[in-house]
Design a protein around this motif. Structure first.
Motif, PDB file in Angstrom:
ATOM      1  N   GLN A  79       0.831  -1.202   0.000  1.00 20.26           N
ATOM      2  CA  GLN A  79       0.000   0.000   0.000  1.00 20.26           C
ATOM      3  C   GLN A  79       0.868   1.256   0.000  1.00 20.26           C
ATOM      4  O   GLN A  79       0.588   2.211  -0.734  1.00 20.26           O
ATOM      5  CB  GLN A  79      -0.959   0.015   1.192  1.00 20.26           C
ATOM      6  CG  GLN A  79      -1.894   1.215   1.177  1.00 20.26           C
ATOM      7  CD  GLN A  79      -2.980   1.137   2.225  1.00 20.26           C
ATOM      8  OE1 GLN A  79      -3.477   0.072   2.547  1.00 20.26           O
ATOM      9  NE2 GLN A  79      -3.357   2.284   2.766  1.00 20.26           N
ATOM     10  N   SER A  80       1.919   1.262   0.762  1.00 22.88           N
ATOM     11  CA  SER A  80       2.825   2.421   0.803  1.00 22.88           C
ATOM     12  C   SER A  80       3.447   2.673  -0.568  1.00 22.88           C
ATOM     13  O   SER A  80       3.541   3.823  -1.007  1.00 22.88           O
ATOM     14  CB  SER A  80       3.928   2.212   1.832  1.00 22.88           C
ATOM     15  OG  SER A  80       3.395   2.142   3.120  1.00 22.88           O
ATOM     16  N   GLU A  83       0.781   4.127  -2.821  1.00 22.04           N
ATOM     17  CA  GLU A  83       0.502   5.519  -2.456  1.00 22.04           C
ATOM     18  C   GLU A  83       1.591   6.448  -2.984  1.00 22.04           C
ATOM     19  O   GLU A  83       1.291   7.568  -3.432  1.00 22.04           O
ATOM     20  CB  GLU A  83       0.356   5.643  -0.934  1.00 22.04           C
ATOM     21  CG  GLU A  83      -0.940   5.044  -0.424  1.00 22.04           C
ATOM     22  CD  GLU A  83      -1.053   4.985   1.084  1.00 22.04           C
ATOM     23  OE1 GLU A  83      -2.199   4.933   1.565  1.00 22.04           O
ATOM     24  OE2 GLU A  83      -0.004   4.972   1.788  1.00 22.04           O
ATOM     25  N   VAL A  88      -4.696   6.258  -4.262  1.00 16.44           N
ATOM     26  CA  VAL A  88      -5.287   6.712  -3.010  1.00 16.44           C
ATOM     27  C   VAL A  88      -6.112   5.583  -2.394  1.00 16.44           C
ATOM     28  O   VAL A  88      -6.901   4.941  -3.082  1.00 16.44           O
ATOM     29  CB  VAL A  88      -6.181   7.952  -3.250  1.00 16.44           C
ATOM     30  CG1 VAL A  88      -6.862   8.398  -1.964  1.00 16.44           C
ATOM     31  CG2 VAL A  88      -5.362   9.084  -3.864  1.00 16.44           C
ATOM     32  N   CYS A  95      -8.807   1.007  -2.552  1.00 19.06           N
ATOM     33  CA  CYS A  95      -8.672   2.038  -3.579  1.00 19.06           C
ATOM     34  C   CYS A  95      -9.891   1.937  -4.496  1.00 19.06           C
ATOM     35  O   CYS A  95     -10.525   0.885  -4.583  1.00 19.06           O
ATOM     36  CB  CYS A  95      -7.364   1.904  -4.350  1.00 19.06           C
ATOM     37  SG  CYS A  95      -7.322   0.622  -5.606  1.00 19.06           S
TER      38      CYS A  95
END
Length: 120
Positions: A79-80, A83, A88, A95
Protein backbone atom coordinates in the motif's frame (compact mmCIF):
# COMPACT_ATOMS: atom_id res chain seq x y z
CA UNK A 1 0.23 -25.11 -19.51
CA UNK A 2 1.34 -25.59 -15.90
CA UNK A 3 1.71 -22.88 -13.26
CA UNK A 4 5.31 -23.99 -12.66
CA UNK A 5 6.31 -23.61 -16.31
CA UNK A 6 8.42 -20.58 -17.17
CA UNK A 7 6.18 -19.63 -20.11
CA UNK A 8 3.10 -19.62 -17.85
CA UNK A 9 4.79 -17.32 -15.33
CA UNK A 10 6.28 -15.06 -18.00
CA UNK A 11 2.83 -14.34 -19.47
CA UNK A 12 1.75 -13.04 -16.05
CA UNK A 13 4.94 -11.04 -15.56
CA UNK A 14 4.79 -9.54 -19.08
CA UNK A 15 1.29 -8.21 -18.45
CA UNK A 16 2.14 -6.87 -14.99
CA UNK A 17 5.19 -5.04 -16.38
CA UNK A 18 2.79 -3.08 -18.64
CA UNK A 19 0.73 -1.67 -15.75
CA UNK A 20 1.52 2.06 -15.59
CA UNK A 21 2.63 3.75 -12.38
CA UNK A 22 -0.39 4.89 -10.40
CA UNK A 23 -2.61 2.12 -11.79
CA UNK A 24 -3.48 -1.39 -10.59
CA UNK A 25 -4.92 -4.65 -11.87
CA UNK A 26 -6.59 -7.43 -9.91
CA UNK A 27 -5.53 -11.07 -9.76
CA UNK A 28 -8.80 -12.15 -11.35
CA UNK A 29 -8.62 -9.50 -14.05
CA UNK A 30 -5.18 -10.76 -15.08
CA UNK A 31 -6.48 -14.34 -15.15
CA UNK A 32 -9.40 -13.40 -17.41
CA UNK A 33 -7.16 -11.51 -19.80
CA UNK A 34 -4.61 -14.33 -20.01
CA UNK A 35 -7.38 -16.88 -20.55
CA UNK A 36 -7.65 -20.62 -20.24
CA UNK A 37 -5.53 -22.17 -17.51
CA UNK A 38 -5.24 -18.98 -15.43
CA UNK A 39 -7.18 -18.25 -12.23
CA UNK A 40 -6.93 -15.52 -9.62
CA UNK A 41 -5.26 -18.01 -7.28
CA UNK A 42 -2.65 -19.11 -9.80
CA UNK A 43 -1.87 -15.50 -10.68
CA UNK A 44 -1.37 -14.81 -6.96
CA UNK A 45 0.89 -17.84 -6.67
CA UNK A 46 2.98 -16.69 -9.61
CA UNK A 47 3.19 -13.12 -8.29
CA UNK A 48 4.68 -14.32 -5.00
CA UNK A 49 7.67 -15.53 -7.02
CA UNK A 50 8.17 -12.40 -9.12
CA UNK A 51 11.61 -10.92 -9.55
CA UNK A 52 12.77 -7.32 -9.07
CA UNK A 53 11.79 -6.32 -12.61
CA UNK A 54 8.09 -6.96 -11.99
CA UNK A 55 6.04 -4.22 -10.28
CA UNK A 56 4.26 -6.73 -8.02
CA UNK A 57 2.74 -3.96 -5.90
CA UNK A 58 0.38 -3.05 -8.76
CA UNK A 59 -1.60 -6.29 -8.44
CA UNK A 60 -4.32 -6.19 -5.79
CA UNK A 61 -7.49 -8.10 -4.90
CA UNK A 62 -10.94 -7.59 -6.42
CA UNK A 63 -12.05 -5.46 -3.46
CA UNK A 64 -9.39 -2.87 -4.26
CA UNK A 65 -7.29 -3.90 -1.27
CA UNK A 66 -3.70 -5.04 -0.94
CA UNK A 67 -3.36 -8.71 -0.15
CA UNK A 68 0.16 -8.60 1.22
CA UNK A 69 -0.34 -6.43 4.33
CA UNK A 70 0.72 -9.12 6.77
CA UNK A 71 3.13 -10.88 4.44
CA UNK A 72 5.68 -8.16 3.85
CA UNK A 73 8.13 -6.31 5.99
CA UNK A 74 7.57 -3.54 6.72
CA UNK A 75 3.84 -4.05 7.19
CA UNK A 76 1.69 -2.52 4.45
CA UNK A 77 4.67 -2.15 2.11
CA UNK A 78 2.47 -2.73 -0.94
CA UNK A 79 0.00 0.00 0.00
CA UNK A 80 2.83 2.42 0.80
CA UNK A 81 4.47 1.76 -2.56
CA UNK A 82 1.18 2.33 -4.40
CA UNK A 83 0.50 5.52 -2.46
CA UNK A 84 3.92 6.81 -3.54
CA UNK A 85 2.77 6.21 -7.12
CA UNK A 86 -0.41 8.24 -6.53
CA UNK A 87 -2.94 5.51 -5.74
CA UNK A 88 -5.29 6.71 -3.01
CA UNK A 89 -6.66 4.34 -0.36
CA UNK A 90 -9.58 4.87 2.00
CA UNK A 91 -9.25 4.47 5.76
CA UNK A 92 -10.43 0.87 5.31
CA UNK A 93 -7.55 0.20 2.90
CA UNK A 94 -9.50 0.22 -0.38
CA UNK A 95 -8.67 2.04 -3.58
CA UNK A 96 -11.36 3.07 -6.06
CA UNK A 97 -11.01 0.56 -8.89
CA UNK A 98 -13.15 2.71 -11.18
CA UNK A 99 -10.38 5.31 -10.94
CA UNK A 100 -7.15 3.33 -10.51
CA UNK A 101 -7.76 0.03 -12.33
CA UNK A 102 -5.84 -0.27 -15.60
CA UNK A 103 -7.15 -2.09 -18.65
CA UNK A 104 -4.94 -3.18 -21.54
CA UNK A 105 -6.11 -2.13 -24.98
CA UNK A 106 -8.89 -4.42 -26.17
CA UNK A 107 -10.00 -5.34 -22.64
CA UNK A 108 -11.68 -2.12 -21.56
CA UNK A 109 -14.68 -2.44 -19.16
CA UNK A 110 -17.18 -2.29 -22.02
CA UNK A 111 -16.29 -5.91 -22.70
CA UNK A 112 -19.13 -7.91 -21.06
CA UNK A 113 -16.75 -10.62 -19.83
CA UNK A 114 -14.84 -8.05 -17.80
CA UNK A 115 -17.93 -6.32 -16.33
CA UNK A 116 -18.73 -9.51 -14.45
CA UNK A 117 -15.53 -9.20 -12.45
CA UNK A 118 -15.59 -5.51 -11.61
CA UNK A 119 -16.85 -4.88 -8.09
CA UNK A 120 -19.01 -1.75 -7.84
Amino acid sequence: MNVNEKQYRERVFDLVRKIPKGKVMTYGQIAIILGKGYTARTVGYVMHGSDDGVPWQRVINSQGKCSTGRLTMPLNLQQSMLEQEGVVFSKSGKCDLSKFQWWPEGFEPEDDRIKLFRKN
